[in-house]
Design a protein around this motif. Sequence first.
Motif, short mmCIF file in Angstrom:
data_model
loop_
_atom_site.label_atom_id
_atom_site.label_comp_id
_atom_site.label_asym_id
_atom_site.label_seq_id
_atom_site.Cartn_x
_atom_site.Cartn_y
_atom_site.Cartn_z
N ALA A 158 8.21 -5.42 -2.68
CA ALA A 158 7.84 -6.15 -1.87
C ALA A 158 7.79 -7.37 -1.42
O ALA A 158 8.44 -8.25 0.16
CB ALA A 158 6.31 -6.42 -1.95
N LEU A 159 8.13 -8.74 -1.53
CA LEU A 159 8.97 -9.66 -1.66
C LEU A 159 10.36 -10.42 -0.94
O LEU A 159 11.00 -10.89 -0.20
CB LEU A 159 8.76 -11.21 -3.20
CG LEU A 159 7.23 -11.22 -3.64
CD1 LEU A 159 7.75 -11.72 -4.96
CD2 LEU A 159 7.36 -12.27 -2.87
N ALA B 230 8.60 0.60 6.35
CA ALA B 230 8.18 -1.03 6.27
C ALA B 230 9.24 -2.17 6.49
O ALA B 230 8.57 -2.76 7.07
CB ALA B 230 7.63 -1.25 4.70
N ALA B 231 10.56 -1.91 6.59
CA ALA B 231 11.21 -2.76 6.81
C ALA B 231 11.11 -3.05 8.91
O ALA B 231 11.63 -3.69 9.05
CB ALA B 231 13.01 -2.25 6.76
N THR B 232 11.15 -1.55 8.98
CA THR B 232 10.35 -1.05 10.60
C THR B 232 9.83 -1.91 11.29
O THR B 232 9.47 -2.80 12.50
CB THR B 232 10.94 0.07 10.99
OG1 THR B 232 12.13 0.93 10.81
CG2 THR B 232 11.01 0.56 12.80
N LEU B 233 8.62 -1.79 10.11
CA LEU B 233 7.04 -2.45 10.81
C LEU B 233 7.30 -4.10 10.67
O LEU B 233 7.12 -4.25 11.60
CB LEU B 233 6.24 -2.27 9.95
CG LEU B 233 5.25 -0.35 10.29
CD1 LEU B 233 4.56 -0.01 9.51
CD2 LEU B 233 5.63 -0.24 11.73
N PRO C 283 9.57 5.83 -3.91
CA PRO C 283 9.18 5.20 -3.67
C PRO C 283 9.98 4.45 -2.84
O PRO C 283 9.57 3.79 -1.57
CB PRO C 283 8.54 4.45 -4.59
CG PRO C 283 8.21 5.42 -5.25
CD PRO C 283 9.46 6.27 -5.82
N ILE C 284 11.12 4.46 -2.72
CA ILE C 284 12.02 2.96 -2.42
C ILE C 284 12.75 3.60 -1.21
O ILE C 284 12.59 3.09 0.26
CB ILE C 284 13.36 3.14 -2.97
CG1 ILE C 284 13.04 1.80 -4.19
CG2 ILE C 284 14.58 1.86 -2.42
CD1 ILE C 284 13.71 1.69 -5.28
N VAL D 9 0.25 -1.05 -0.02
CA VAL D 9 -0.14 -0.06 -0.39
C VAL D 9 0.63 1.43 0.11
O VAL D 9 0.52 2.12 -1.20
CB VAL D 9 -0.99 0.16 1.14
CG1 VAL D 9 -1.85 1.67 1.16
CG2 VAL D 9 -1.60 -1.52 0.91
N LEU D 10 1.91 1.76 0.99
CA LEU D 10 3.11 2.40 0.60
C LEU D 10 3.57 2.68 -0.28
O LEU D 10 3.36 3.87 -0.60
CB LEU D 10 3.68 2.22 2.12
CG LEU D 10 4.76 3.32 2.96
CD1 LEU D 10 3.39 4.24 3.48
CD2 LEU D 10 5.42 2.72 3.53
#
Lengths: 119, 240
Positions: free
Chosen positions: B195-196, B113-116, B105-106, A105-106
Amino acid sequence: MTMLRGFLVLVLFFILGESLRVLLALPVSGGVLGMVVITFTLMVRGSVSDDLASASQGLISVLVLLIMPGVVGVFFTADQFSGQWLAVAAALLVGTFLSVLTTLVLMKLVTVRGEQHRE
Amino acid sequence: MSELFSRLGALADTLAATPILAIGLTLGAFFAGNWLFTRIGRPLWLPPVLLSACLLSGVIAVLALDYQAYQQGARWLTVLLGPATVALGIPLYQQMHHIRAMWRPIVVTLPIAATLAAVYALVIAWALGATPEVLASLAPKSVTAPIAIGITEQLGGSVPLMMGGLLITGVVATLFVDLLARLVPVKDERILGFALGLNGHAIGTARAFEISHTAGAFASLGMGLTGVFTAMILPLVFHL
């Protein structure tokens, strides 16, 4: 022969990565350091040889084969989860579901916004 | 007759003493898993790696082989993971123009995302009463194995438990990316690949290369960046 020559380059960069890790006491693995160094080297050189391209393609296509022995370990170490298997299973399943959702999503939001910005 | 049996026993010992049996079994299971995967119509919920691993575990259990001895023999294969990780730099270089186009975006997604990825798992496990040792073993679950081993040791977790969590995470991340890509929906191969790699490390990256070369390059990038970022940040976060 050509593939082996490319493989030698990969092994050398891996050894270089491992050396960097040990000498500079970095918390990152030698493989990842080697990957970073080889990417920058190729960017500076501006081209990749056929030997190296075919060797890397060969190794990447059998990546699954290389991680299989580790995957098998899950079945033989599963008893270590006992007692806390609910917490572990929930953390892995729900946690991974949420983090995959967050990433998709992000990244989609930022990408779409960036493209609108450009128009 | 009994002499034949004793020779059979000797044969088993001879073969088990060399790595060749472990290599043969792994290769055999790899091809059998891929063959079976195509035969049952390529189901997304059952990736070839899981099929092959189940076959291999079954054979090891049936033949009553010592798992430690198998792992020792299979080192002839797993040692190649180092050069294989380096090899991921080549598609990364070849796809550099795609990555340059996606740098914003990266840079935004990766730290969050990596922390979460670690925090979600830690909070859930903590709420369900996991011990500090289990928490330390679960924290690097989205990180590629060689880096994750270092992190877990630093945090005081158990490496076998971490490896188990890592592999389960890799497989379920692959499934969830395929599933959520349709629900969100996301069709961009670059986002799917990223994401993968970010969530599913080497297992996710292997899957991404099945989608396309571009997805694979983004997965390599996601895996590498997540590994480096988590290794630096997790020891700080964990002690809070």
